[in-house]
Motif scaffolding. Structure first.
Motif, PDB file in Angstrom:
ATOM      1  N   ARG A 163      65.888 103.103  38.209  1.00  0.00           N
ATOM      2  CA  ARG A 163      64.553 102.548  38.013  1.00  0.00           C
ATOM      3  C   ARG A 163      64.093 102.609  36.557  1.00  0.00           C
ATOM      4  O   ARG A 163      63.015 102.122  36.228  1.00  0.00           O
ATOM      5  CB  ARG A 163      63.545 103.317  38.879  1.00  0.00           C
ATOM      6  CG  ARG A 163      63.882 103.363  40.352  1.00  0.00           C
ATOM      7  CD  ARG A 163      63.791 101.987  40.965  1.00  0.00           C
ATOM      8  NE  ARG A 163      62.417 101.639  41.315  1.00  0.00           N
ATOM      9  CZ  ARG A 163      62.019 100.410  41.622  1.00  0.00           C
ATOM     10  NH1 ARG A 163      62.878  99.410  41.563  1.00  0.00           N
ATOM     11  NH2 ARG A 163      60.768 100.173  41.941  1.00  0.00           N
ATOM     12  N   LEU A 164      64.883 103.214  35.689  1.00  0.00           N
ATOM     13  CA  LEU A 164      64.413 103.462  34.328  1.00  0.00           C
ATOM     14  C   LEU A 164      64.019 102.183  33.601  1.00  0.00           C
ATOM     15  O   LEU A 164      62.978 102.120  32.931  1.00  0.00           O
ATOM     16  CB  LEU A 164      65.485 104.210  33.533  1.00  0.00           C
ATOM     17  CG  LEU A 164      65.770 105.651  33.963  1.00  0.00           C
ATOM     18  CD1 LEU A 164      66.857 106.253  33.090  1.00  0.00           C
ATOM     19  CD2 LEU A 164      64.517 106.500  33.911  1.00  0.00           C
ATOM     20  N   LEU A 165      64.840 101.147  33.697  1.00  0.00           N
ATOM     21  CA  LEU A 165      64.540  99.901  33.000  1.00  0.00           C
ATOM     22  C   LEU A 165      63.282  99.248  33.549  1.00  0.00           C
ATOM     23  O   LEU A 165      62.451  98.738  32.785  1.00  0.00           O
ATOM     24  CB  LEU A 165      65.729  98.943  33.091  1.00  0.00           C
ATOM     25  CG  LEU A 165      66.937  99.303  32.236  1.00  0.00           C
ATOM     26  CD1 LEU A 165      68.141  98.464  32.643  1.00  0.00           C
ATOM     27  CD2 LEU A 165      66.633  99.100  30.758  1.00  0.00           C
ATOM     28  N   ALA A 170      57.533  97.956  32.812  1.00  0.00           N
ATOM     29  CA  ALA A 170      56.154  97.987  33.300  1.00  0.00           C
ATOM     30  C   ALA A 170      55.241  98.697  32.306  1.00  0.00           C
ATOM     31  O   ALA A 170      54.096  98.279  32.085  1.00  0.00           O
ATOM     32  CB  ALA A 170      56.095  98.684  34.659  1.00  0.00           C
ATOM     33  N   GLY A 171      55.743  99.766  31.696  1.00  0.00           N
ATOM     34  CA  GLY A 171      54.941 100.486  30.716  1.00  0.00           C
ATOM     35  C   GLY A 171      54.592  99.627  29.522  1.00  0.00           C
ATOM     36  O   GLY A 171      53.441  99.613  29.065  1.00  0.00           O
ATOM     37  N   GLY A 185      53.360  95.405  37.547  1.00  0.00           N
ATOM     38  CA  GLY A 185      53.966  96.667  37.163  1.00  0.00           C
ATOM     39  C   GLY A 185      53.225  97.902  37.639  1.00  0.00           C
ATOM     40  O   GLY A 185      53.752  99.023  37.498  1.00  0.00           O
ATOM     41  N   PHE A 186      52.031  97.747  38.206  1.00  0.00           N
ATOM     42  CA  PHE A 186      51.253  98.924  38.608  1.00  0.00           C
ATOM     43  C   PHE A 186      52.002  99.832  39.593  1.00  0.00           C
ATOM     44  O   PHE A 186      52.012 101.055  39.422  1.00  0.00           O
ATOM     45  CB  PHE A 186      49.908  98.508  39.189  1.00  0.00           C
ATOM     46  CG  PHE A 186      48.918  98.037  38.161  1.00  0.00           C
ATOM     47  CD1 PHE A 186      49.146  98.227  36.809  1.00  0.00           C
ATOM     48  CD2 PHE A 186      47.753  97.390  38.535  1.00  0.00           C
ATOM     49  CE1 PHE A 186      48.235  97.794  35.847  1.00  0.00           C
ATOM     50  CE2 PHE A 186      46.828  96.964  37.595  1.00  0.00           C
ATOM     51  CZ  PHE A 186      47.078  97.160  36.248  1.00  0.00           C
ATOM     52  N   GLU A 191      55.220 104.931  40.358  1.00  0.00           N
ATOM     53  CA  GLU A 191      56.519 105.569  40.610  1.00  0.00           C
ATOM     54  C   GLU A 191      56.958 106.409  39.417  1.00  0.00           C
ATOM     55  O   GLU A 191      57.405 107.553  39.561  1.00  0.00           O
ATOM     56  CB  GLU A 191      57.594 104.497  40.853  1.00  0.00           C
ATOM     57  CG  GLU A 191      57.637 103.885  42.225  1.00  0.00           C
ATOM     58  CD  GLU A 191      58.799 102.908  42.329  1.00  0.00           C
ATOM     59  OE1 GLU A 191      59.741 103.007  41.511  1.00  0.00           O
ATOM     60  OE2 GLU A 191      58.753 102.048  43.223  1.00  0.00           O
ATOM     61  N   MET A 192      56.837 105.815  38.226  1.00  0.00           N
ATOM     62  CA  MET A 192      57.267 106.517  37.022  1.00  0.00           C
ATOM     63  C   MET A 192      56.427 107.769  36.808  1.00  0.00           C
ATOM     64  O   MET A 192      56.965 108.834  36.456  1.00  0.00           O
ATOM     65  CB  MET A 192      57.160 105.608  35.797  1.00  0.00           C
ATOM     66  CG  MET A 192      57.592 106.286  34.496  1.00  0.00           C
ATOM     67  SD  MET A 192      57.676 105.150  33.074  1.00  0.00           S
ATOM     68  CE  MET A 192      55.918 104.781  32.852  1.00  0.00           C
TER      69      MET A 192
END
Length: 398
Positions: A163-165, A170-171, A185-186, A191-192
């Motif tokens: 999920r990192l990418l 999203a950030g 991206g919310f 999640e992040m």
């Protein structure tokens, strides 16, 4: 598309740099903003846009007037939620936390990884030569950061890596307007956030890793526990999207300019300058904002305290007032290192030394193994903050 000027004489533009059309091909709009004036009003976002090199550079080097601690996006609601990282902070807090993150990312600190990264680059290029056609983004640009960064940070093998990418994307989208890209991206940001909070618990990161050292710093009282997730995130985003963009653009530019590739083959001493020229011409970061702490003149325009100012790095790097033939790709450009593609000043991208090491290592590998780089047509990515390729077919001829 320039409307009448404000009462202070600053031109007002109807250009929206966040439309799909402008994101996919931003350079016409950037030039129009530069030609309109050193500072241009964008009423639809209630901010001032700065598109020329000299003014962007000046603002980046006056962190006392152009604040980052009030957020660096264009949406105030989202700026308030982005707190605690080195990117969205001001001295003296910024100096402390950036030091904790950057101690692992300086050129000196990264020397011990040179051989490891070069070996990895050699193996990757060997595999891609053998494969035939591949994608510049998923198989080349993303492969390096995904293989390297999680291990350095100590992420668990079975959690979060896939999920990192998406999280990083999203950030960065959240620094733009509150449009559909940002809203989509919310859930990823949630999640992040949950993942980074879990990684902030002692024992959840591999002992001796960069991330585990930050957790130990919090335990020692060097940083507040509640700020730890944001600082772990400082390692994540700068090490991902900007690197993927630069590495993908590298293949596209060298493949579509065979004369420049041949010039580099003849003189490997141009590697560093070539990478700078790649980042200048296709800057990974479109730009960030600053909030004015006090009344300030910029380029002859008088701006009031409390104004939000959008600094367009990608436009500054093609400013005809600073660069000769700025739209040309020239790896011998004498001032290529002056680019603002990774930002500049105290908030220059904390991960840029790692990105350069990756880029230089891959160029070394390509030069030692590849005679010709063949590329198709790039599909450009729709993203509020990152300028990058979505997909690009490539064949490396040994």
């Amino acid at each position: 598309m320039t409307a009448p000027a404000t009462s202070s004489g600053i031109p007002v533009s109807r250009i929206d740099p966040y439309t799909d059309a402008s994101i996919l091909d931003p350079y016409h709009d950037y030039r129009a903003l530069r030609d309109a004036g050193p500072v241009v009003r964008l009423d639809q976002y209630d901010l001032w846009a700065v598109a020329r090199y000299d003014e962007v550079y000046e603002a980046l080097h006056d962190h006392e007037a152009f604040l980052s601690g009030e957020g660096v996006g264009i949406t105030e609601q989202l700026n308030k939620a982005q707190h605690g990282s080195s990117l969205t902070s001001d001295p003296p807090y910024h100096d402390t936390v950036r030091g904790l993150v950057s101690r692992h990312l300086t050129p000196k600190a990264l020397r011990e990884f040179h051989t490891y990264i070069q070996d990895w680059a050699d193996r990757l290029v060997d595999e891609l030569v053998e494969r035939g056609e591949f994608d510049a983004v998923t198989d080349f640009g993303q492969a390096f950061p995904l293989a390297l960064v999680p291990d350095l940070l100590g992420w668990p093998v079975d959690e979060g890596r896939e999920r990192l990418l998406d999280w990083a994307a999203a950030g960065f989208n959240a620094f733009g307007p509150l449009n559909d890209r940002t809203r989509a991206g919310f859930p990823l940001l949630a999640e992040m956030g949950a993942f980074l909070h879990r990684m902030s618990v002692p024992g959840n990161l591999r002992p001796g890793s960069w991330g585990a050292e930050l957790v130990a710093d919090a335990q020692a009282g060097k940083i507040a526990d509640e700020l730890l997730p944001a600082l772990l995130g400082d390692f994540l985003a700068p090490s991902m999207d900007t690197s993927v963009s630069a590495l993908s653009s590298m293949l596209w530019l060298l493949g579509s300019h065979p004369g420049q590739w041949e010039l580099l083959r003849q003189d490997h001493g141009l590697i560093s300058n070539a990478f700078n020229e790649i980042v200048r011409l296709e800057s990974p970061l479109r730009g960030f904002t600053r909030l004015l702490a006090r009344d300030r003149s910029l380029g002859g325009a008088d701006l009031a305290a409390g104004s939000r100012v959008l600094l367009l790095y990608g436009s500054a790097n093609r400013d005809e007032r600073h660069w000769k033939s700025p739209a040309e790709f020239d790896i011998t450009r004498s001032n290529a290192a002056e680019h603002l593609g990774f930002g500049h000043g105290i908030h220059g991208c904390v991960g840029q030394a790692l990105s350069r090491l990756e880029g230089h290592s891959l160029l070394n590998a390509l030069l030692s193994k590849v005679r010709r780089i063949e590329v198709g047509e790039p599909v450009w990515r729709l993203h509020n903050t990152i300028r990058g390729i979505e997909s690009l077919p490539v064949v490396l001829r040994a």
